[in-house]
Design an enzyme around this catalytic site. Sequence first.
Site, short mmCIF file in Angstrom:
data_model
loop_
_atom_site.label_atom_id
_atom_site.label_comp_id
_atom_site.label_asym_id
_atom_site.label_seq_id
_atom_site.Cartn_x
_atom_site.Cartn_y
_atom_site.Cartn_z
N ARG B 122 0.56 -1.31 -0.12
CA ARG B 122 -0.09 0.00 -0.05
C ARG B 122 0.85 1.40 0.01
O ARG B 122 0.30 2.41 0.42
CB ARG B 122 -0.91 -0.09 1.25
CG ARG B 122 -2.13 -0.87 1.12
CD ARG B 122 -3.05 -0.96 2.08
NE ARG B 122 -3.96 -2.04 2.20
CZ ARG B 122 -3.70 -2.93 2.94
NH1 ARG B 122 -2.90 -2.90 3.91
NH2 ARG B 122 -4.55 -4.00 3.15
N LYS B 144 2.47 11.27 -11.10
CA LYS B 144 1.67 10.31 -11.91
C LYS B 144 2.26 8.91 -12.23
O LYS B 144 3.45 9.05 -12.86
CB LYS B 144 1.41 11.19 -13.52
CG LYS B 144 0.01 12.05 -13.06
CD LYS B 144 -0.24 12.58 -14.55
CE LYS B 144 -1.44 13.48 -14.46
NZ LYS B 144 -2.00 13.71 -15.61
N GLU B 186 8.29 18.20 -25.03
CA GLU B 186 7.77 18.38 -23.89
C GLU B 186 8.23 19.89 -23.50
O GLU B 186 7.38 20.69 -23.10
CB GLU B 186 7.74 17.53 -22.75
CG GLU B 186 7.22 16.16 -23.12
CD GLU B 186 5.63 15.96 -22.62
OE1 GLU B 186 5.32 16.97 -22.12
OE2 GLU B 186 5.07 15.11 -22.92
N LYS B 230 6.98 22.49 -14.31
CA LYS B 230 6.28 21.35 -13.78
C LYS B 230 5.66 21.48 -12.45
O LYS B 230 4.93 21.06 -11.81
CB LYS B 230 6.94 20.05 -14.49
CG LYS B 230 6.34 18.85 -13.82
CD LYS B 230 5.50 18.21 -14.91
CE LYS B 230 4.89 16.95 -14.27
NZ LYS B 230 4.51 15.78 -15.21
N GLU B 240 -4.51 17.12 -10.35
CA GLU B 240 -5.25 17.40 -11.48
C GLU B 240 -6.76 17.65 -11.48
O GLU B 240 -7.65 16.90 -12.16
CB GLU B 240 -4.97 16.20 -12.52
CG GLU B 240 -5.07 16.96 -13.96
CD GLU B 240 -4.82 16.04 -15.15
OE1 GLU B 240 -3.53 15.45 -14.97
OE2 GLU B 240 -5.17 15.99 -16.27
N ARG B 244 -3.43 21.85 -13.44
CA ARG B 244 -2.59 20.65 -13.77
C ARG B 244 -2.99 20.08 -15.21
O ARG B 244 -2.38 19.78 -15.95
CB ARG B 244 -2.45 19.59 -12.68
CG ARG B 244 -1.45 18.62 -13.30
CD ARG B 244 -0.96 17.60 -12.06
NE ARG B 244 -0.14 16.67 -12.65
CZ ARG B 244 0.62 15.92 -11.97
NH1 ARG B 244 0.37 15.87 -10.51
NH2 ARG B 244 1.40 14.96 -12.26
N ASN B 248 -1.46 18.96 -20.02
CA ASN B 248 -2.00 17.93 -21.19
C ASN B 248 -1.92 18.57 -22.58
O ASN B 248 -2.51 18.02 -23.59
CB ASN B 248 -3.21 17.27 -20.85
CG ASN B 248 -3.32 16.36 -19.79
OD1 ASN B 248 -2.25 15.53 -19.58
ND2 ASN B 248 -4.33 16.41 -18.81
N HIS B 251 -1.39 16.57 -25.81
CA HIS B 251 -1.37 15.18 -25.29
C HIS B 251 -2.93 14.47 -25.75
O HIS B 251 -3.02 13.40 -25.78
CB HIS B 251 -1.48 15.04 -23.80
CG HIS B 251 0.01 15.22 -23.52
ND1 HIS B 251 0.73 16.45 -23.64
CD2 HIS B 251 0.99 14.42 -22.87
CE1 HIS B 251 2.00 16.29 -23.24
NE2 HIS B 251 1.96 15.04 -22.90
N HIS B 255 -2.31 11.39 -27.38
CA HIS B 255 -2.50 9.98 -26.98
C HIS B 255 -3.40 9.16 -27.90
O HIS B 255 -2.93 7.95 -27.96
CB HIS B 255 -3.32 10.09 -25.68
CG HIS B 255 -2.33 10.29 -24.42
ND1 HIS B 255 -3.26 10.54 -23.21
CD2 HIS B 255 -1.17 10.20 -24.19
CE1 HIS B 255 -2.07 10.95 -22.21
NE2 HIS B 255 -1.06 10.73 -22.95
N HIS B 268 5.89 9.06 -27.78
CA HIS B 268 5.28 9.81 -27.19
C HIS B 268 5.42 11.36 -27.58
O HIS B 268 4.55 12.04 -27.79
CB HIS B 268 5.47 9.76 -25.70
CG HIS B 268 4.55 10.49 -24.71
ND1 HIS B 268 3.29 10.54 -24.61
CD2 HIS B 268 4.95 11.56 -23.88
CE1 HIS B 268 2.74 11.58 -23.85
NE2 HIS B 268 3.66 12.09 -23.40
#
Lengths: 364, 364
Positions: B122, B144, B186, B230, B240, B244, B248, B251, B255, B268
Amino acid sequence: MKSVITVELPQQSYEITIAPGAVDDLGSWMNRLCLGQKVLVVSNPMIFRHYGQRLMDTLTEAGFEVNSCILPAGERYKTPMSLQKIYDAALVQRLERSSTLVALGGGVIGDMTGFAAATWLRGIAVVQVPTSLLAMVDAAIGGKTGVNHPHGKNLIGAFHQPRLVVIDPQVLKTLPAREFRAGMAEVIKYGVIWDAALFAQLESSPRLDQRRYVRESLLQEILTRSCEAKAHVVSQDEKESGLRAILNYGHTIGHAVESLTGYRGVNHGEAVGIGMVAAGAIAVEMQLWSQGDHQRQLALIQKARLPTQLPPGLDRGEIVAALQTDKKVAAGRVRFVLPTQIGTATVTDQVGSALIHKVLATLQ
Amino acid sequence: MKSVITVELPQQSYEITIAPGAVDDLGSWMNRLCLGQKVLVVSNPMIFRHYGQRLMDTLTEAGFEVNSCILPAGERYKTPMSLQKIYDAALVQRLERSSTLVALGGGVIGDMTGFAAATWLRGIAVVQVPTSLLAMVDAAIGGKTGVNHPHGKNLIGAFHQPRLVVIDPQVLKTLPAREFRAGMAEVIKYGVIWDAALFAQLESSPRLDQRRYVRESLLQEILTRSCEAKAHVVSQDEKESGLRAILNYGHTIGHAVESLTGYRGVNHGEAVGIGMVAAGAIAVEMQLWSQGDHQRQLALIQKARLPTQLPPGLDRGEIVAALQTDKKVAAGRVRFVLPTQIGTATVTDQVGSALIHKVLATLQ
């Protein structure tokens, strides 16, 4: 009869509602939480046959778009494979970040559904509707989620708090007696480590081994006090950095027994029963609590018709070895929760292997 | 040259250290964090061959008990199966709650190692040592983590912040040029959505397509400004829920392009390059930003020798359909990040399918 207990947390508090017939009101309670429209109910075949339609109805009437995902029942299906099935259902229904998973079932369904919610799209909402006594008083509350690794229980998991817990004592009518007794092990645990009054109430009941022998008002009281104990401890220590560890009373040896029997033969509550007897005996040996209290605990565990001896064929050496892979190991030393009197417990890593061997010998 | 940036978070803040030769100092930095003794380094074969021994040495010298887990390289191995290998290694080494995973590699290694750390017992500590430009300025920061589902990127994941991020610009020497360009996508993104001065610095560089053509002081500046952007955004919006989302940028369509090419053919960063061109064109069509700024962005993307057109054979209709399964969907509407001027961007769900089709047609 209705009890509402709040689990106070820094990030997001939530309520536990305990009321007969609560299953039929889930839709309206969820509506108050401003959740997204899509809901996926996760359950197992038997539970869903009993309560699935009522749950789907209340959710549909409340305006949710509801689907279901039915998984095979039992601890041995608490695996990454079952998790994958929840993910697949989430994908088919195109669940979004605002969507909700509802866990309708016992601890296995609750833990897996909670973990799926923790990890789908990096975390969506989960509502727990526990249907076993064990899940009601323990698994459904506090945000511990996870699945088993072939070599250890709950090794893969996350903390992910539910947005709501709804407990309907009436569903315990369809719970097998053995499962009821298993849940009673956790109830007894709260009495020993936290709530001496609960312990006394349990002592006052003529029987604890089947639901029908426990009167409804006592059942409501047992559920409420147990949930209060859990909520209190979780509120003070969400991520188990301190106090929360006491909830593992009976679980150190309990987990080892479960793991070594391959999650068959001995269920979780029975393993905890054995674990409490062992921990109690260790505490007596270490002169932390009295023989008298130990006997009172033993009597209660026996009244719930829970086992107090190790299952035949289980090797003590294996148990001691298995303790080393438990999550509760810190710097190679096994942590034990030990009772000091009825209603209080302490955490220690000062229990030597020799003492564990000695006590386990008395349980064979 | 050394930059230290703090990611301020309510629960636990952490530092990003950017310094040539930093790989050899990891042990002493980790010692300051009071982590447990056991460390498992996760990497891929090529990266580990280059830097693994240096990392193991600095950690061993600092007193850690270090093991390694080597996974196959590439986005197509970012799966529950690879995750299982990390879990197995964690079990063999008997990692405890105080133990640490170190991710030595690019974004794939970082995301998987982070997710393994998020879900082992956990949640245990993770330290990110990114070795690709893309991972340095993006994936390694912000918590993330995740793996891919066969039907979508990062559908399974969790937020789990690292305890430390160590960036050694020297390791970029062994990074293939194509990967360097992917990371540059990026960097350009931060210029467009956040930092007009960074954008101007990138414009002033004669070339951006290979590391050896970017002078060391500019590289340090690029890394620092990108990580600052960032860190700033993540500090303000860890999970997010708002700000945030601007990260994206590029993206959404990116994606979809990656997913539809099966994570092969287009990497990517290249997909983000295409996505930025598409988002820029959509913003122009919606009169949110000027044709002039759009051309400046296009010029920078071309200077980094990133693609600005859709890969041949990719159907526009498929892309629009794929957008619906993206995590960024809210109530069935696709969310787009659109630039308004160099250095600022906005989030909107008001982009219709017809406009997306129209713009994608210009990219074919």
